[in-house]
Scaffold this active site. Structure first.
Site, PDB file in Angstrom:
ATOM      1  N   TYR A  54     -31.835  55.268  14.525  1.00 43.37           N
ATOM      2  CA  TYR A  54     -31.833  53.854  14.890  1.00 43.37           C
ATOM      3  C   TYR A  54     -30.486  53.396  15.421  1.00 43.37           C
ATOM      4  O   TYR A  54     -30.433  52.464  16.246  1.00 43.37           O
ATOM      5  CB  TYR A  54     -32.305  52.997  13.705  1.00 43.37           C
ATOM      6  N   HIS A 105     -42.846  43.920  14.028  1.00 38.71           N
ATOM      7  CA  HIS A 105     -42.399  45.203  13.486  1.00 38.71           C
ATOM      8  C   HIS A 105     -40.910  45.253  13.174  1.00 38.71           C
ATOM      9  O   HIS A 105     -40.336  46.336  13.065  1.00 38.71           O
ATOM     10  CB  HIS A 105     -42.781  46.337  14.450  1.00 38.71           C
TER      11      HIS A 105
END
Length: 232
Positions: A54, A105
């Site tokens: 990420y 999300h």
């Protein structure tokens, strides 16, 4: 009063900005197994891998810019009450000028406590990496503020409420395969016109009349704007 235009956007919305689509046909995301980087189990197995993954996505986002599709949806706020529901974790809608964006999300530019999903930290450039040992206010390890597979989607109820109040519903760049987001179409009132923007063929319910615009986000939103110009 302006008509309420509700948009559901997916990975195809940001593809023209160079943002990686969520997964390819092999079930991979940037050559990683989804199970390794987008599930709680993957986090418990190897948090370093997940943080690295990420952190790389975040750097990718920081070098990207909103495309014409993002900008076109923001401009529609001049004539419509635009509400965007996005499956994307990037902030390109906001950076384009959209003022009402609901993220189903999670958000890449935020981190959260590993224990408390409501304890959220903003990540500010230039150094937005999350490292092992970076702690939330409750003393737990910071993790990406992302809703992974097998986790609850807390914003789905507000999204359903938005969709049920739509006067116009637009789907941009999503395959309608990921639930519960794909099920939002079921909450669109029958009288409400539905538009789908995607250069690829998307399987849609046979019992629903949908105007399909077979274009990418930039050109598709431009076409949509022209089609709506006489319907404010």
């Amino acid at each position: 009063m302006k008509k309420r235009l509700v948009v559901l956007s997916g990975a195809g919305m940001s593809a023209e900005s160079g943002i990686s689509t969520f997964r390819d046909s092999g079930g991979l995301w940037e050559q990683h197994r989804i199970e390794d980087v987008a599930t709680p189990e993957g986090w418990y197995r190897n948090p370093q891998l997940v943080l690295d993954f990420y952190n790389a996505r975040r750097r990718e986002l920081l070098s990207a810019s909103p495309n014409g599709g993002h900008i076109g949806l923001a401009r529609l706020e001049r004539d419509f009450d635009v509400r965007i529901i996005t499956q994307n974790v990037d902030n390109l809608h906001e950076r384009a000028g959209s003022t009402n964006v609901l993220h189903l999300h999670g958000e890449l530019m935020k981190a959260r406590s590993s224990k408390n999903p409501n304890l959220i930290t903003e990540l500010t450039p230039p150094d937005c990496d999350i490292h092992l040992g970076d702690l939330a206010a409750d003393g737990s390890q910071l993790r990406p503020f992302i809703v992974w597979f097998n986790e609850a989607v807390p914003m789905i109820e507000p999204a359903i409420e938005q969709v049920s109040q739509a006067d116009i519903f637009v789907i941009v760049g999503t395959s309608l395969n990921v639930y519960p987001a794909a099920g939002l179409l079921n909450y669109v009132p029958n009288r409400v016109p539905v538009y789908l923007i995607d250069p690829k063929e998307v399987r849609v319910p046979a019992d629903r009349e949908i105007t399909v615009i077979r274009q990418g986000a930039t050109e598709g939103v431009k076409t949509l704007t022209e089609m709506l110009s006489g319907k404010e």
